[in-house]
Design a protein around this motif. Structure first.
Motif, short mmCIF file in Angstrom:
data_model
loop_
_atom_site.label_atom_id
_atom_site.label_comp_id
_atom_site.label_asym_id
_atom_site.label_seq_id
_atom_site.Cartn_x
_atom_site.Cartn_y
_atom_site.Cartn_z
N HIS A 188 11.74 -1.96 -13.46
CA HIS A 188 10.52 -1.19 -13.35
C HIS A 188 10.87 0.17 -12.75
N LEU A 189 10.84 1.20 -13.58
CA LEU A 189 11.27 2.53 -13.18
C LEU A 189 10.16 3.31 -12.49
N GLU A 190 8.96 2.77 -12.52
CA GLU A 190 7.83 3.40 -11.83
C GLU A 190 7.50 2.56 -10.60
N LEU A 191 8.32 2.66 -9.60
CA LEU A 191 8.17 1.89 -8.37
C LEU A 191 7.27 2.67 -7.41
N ARG A 192 6.16 2.06 -7.00
CA ARG A 192 5.19 2.76 -6.15
C ARG A 192 5.02 2.04 -4.82
N ASP A 193 4.74 2.83 -3.78
CA ASP A 193 4.48 2.25 -2.47
C ASP A 193 3.00 1.88 -2.36
N GLU A 194 2.59 1.43 -1.18
CA GLU A 194 1.22 0.97 -0.99
C GLU A 194 0.21 2.07 -1.25
N GLY A 195 0.58 3.32 -1.03
CA GLY A 195 -0.33 4.44 -1.26
C GLY A 195 -0.33 4.94 -2.69
#
Length: 416
Positions: free
Chosen positions: A204-211
């Motif tokens: 998964h190249l679109e790794l996002r944090d909680e925000g």
């Protein structure tokens, strides 16, 4: 068993790099002792993935049938920015398949392969000091047991340091890690999955944090064929742009995001994290009769975090060098070997990986790349360094050209 007091080749660290070196050196006729601070089988923080480059080295060791008895994958399933692409391994002069084997099993089998080749193995022996004579390593001092019990030394003609990313023995010998180039922070765990036999590894190249912020890294799911998958997440950082994220909470967040799609069941187990020097970002990788290999020499791909393939390769190369040219000055020869094989690819890879750490660059370019099968196929080959010296196609030529240009601009080239 009485601990041997001397050997031709002493290898410290029995991961893929050390076991490869020990197996090849023993096959080439050297007297070899392979030591490790842990007692096998033991775990190692890793994604467990074996790309075609690693498979190629395992084939050279004669382990093809053993690897094929485990899971076999045909390529990468890339997720991100509203797209999902299926990318076959590019092949070329490398195998067209990959695998994934838990390091608890892989490392133990590689160590057994070294034993079968004739190496003597000593577990639970931590290298704590070296004895020098005339600028050369004459012996390594070990402490037996986890609490540093009885000490003993093993004399050696040549020393191979394969003690991992932190390389405590390498530090004693002067190894220095330079964080001005890109490095990785990663975590992994295991979890039950209904897709454990999936023929694709997933990234998964679109790794996002909680925000919801896009991070300079990726998440992965590697099917193990055992009822479980290896799941993990990693980010890239530099001294100027450090990773401002707690990796284990990020990994659990990623787990929650992909739980349903990948039929993940139960809780994560064996969570672990690691800091990864990459792209040859270390100096003092060799002395007159000693050399660092694998992770200890920062032979980790800056674009995908893989190190198993480089560990296996450098293990074979140092064994051949030490047994076929026993009087060579490794302080001169070994860095040159590493730069010859990895200098260009590591230089361009860490330059590109460093760009990924620039805020807003990945969110801007990611969607463009993911809309093109051609671009992502090229990216898979280049990110995995799946280019050999024998490859002469346009993609390979472009990669090597970019590497030469990048290397010429490096203020500190790899391994210097």
């Amino acid at each position: 068993m009485t601990t041997p007091q001397r050997t031709d080749v002493l290898v410290v660290g029995a991961g893929p790099a050390g076991s490869s070196a020990a197996a090849w050196a023993a096959r080439l006729g050297a007297d070899v002792i392979l030591t490790d601070a842990a007692v096998f089988p033991r775990d190692k923080t890793c994604g467990d993935g074996l790309t075609p480059r690693a498979i190629h080295e395992l084939e050279k060791l004669g382990l093809t049938d053993w690897v094929r008895a485990h899971t076999v994958n045909q390529g990468l399933r890339a997720h991100g920015f509203g797209q999902k692409l299926y990318l076959d391994w590019p092949g070329g002069h490398l195998p067209s398949w990959g695998s994934a084997i838990a390091r608890t099993e892989l490392d133990d089998y590689l160590r057994t392969t070294a034993i079968k080749a004739g190496a003597t193995c000593i577990d639970g022996a931590r290298a704590v000091d070296v004895r020098m004579e005339g600028g050369r390593v004459a012996a390594v001092v070990f402490a037996q047991g986890s609490r540093g019990g009885e000490r003993f030394e093993i004399q050696c003609e040549r020393l191979v340091v394969a003690d991992g990313v932190r390389s405590p023995l390498g530090k004693l010998l002067g190894r220095e890690w330079h964080r001005d180039t890109v490095y990785g922070v990663a975590g992994r765990a295991y979890v039950s999955s209904g897709m454990s036999d999936d023929p694709w590894i997933s990234s998964h190249l679109e790794l996002r944090d909680e925000g919801g912020k896009v991070l300079s890294g990726y998440g992965w799911i590697f099917p193990l064929g055992t009822g479980e998958v290896n799941i993990g997440a990693g980010t890239l950082a530099t001294a100027k742009r450090p990773a401002e994220v707690a990796i284990k909470p990020l990994m659990r967040l990623y787990f929650d995001q992909v739980r349903d799609e990948f039929q993940l069941e139960g809780d994560l187990r064996a969570e672990a994290s690691a800091l990864l020097p990459m792209g040859g970002a270390v100096s003092n990788v060799a002395g007159p009769n000693w050399a660092l290999i694998g992770d200890a020499a920062a032979c980790v791909n800056p674009l995908n975090g893989e190190g198993i393939d480089y560990g296996l390769e450098t293990g074979r190369w140092i064994a051949e060098l030490m047994t076929e040219q026993p009087h060579s000055d490794l302080a001169i020869v070994w860095p040159a070997v590493l730069r010859e094989h990895y200098g260009e690819s590591f230089s361009i890879a860490r330059r590109l990986a460093g760009l990924v750490t620039v805020p807003r660059l990945l969110p801007a370019l990611g969607p463009v790349g993911m809309r093109s099968d051609l671009l992502m196929t090229l990216a898979l080959r280049w990110m995995g360094n799946l280019v050999t010296d024998e490859d002469r196609d346009r993609s390979a030529r472009v990669w090597r050209w970019a590497g030469r240009k990048s290397l010429a601009r490096d203020a500190r080239p790899p391994f210097s």
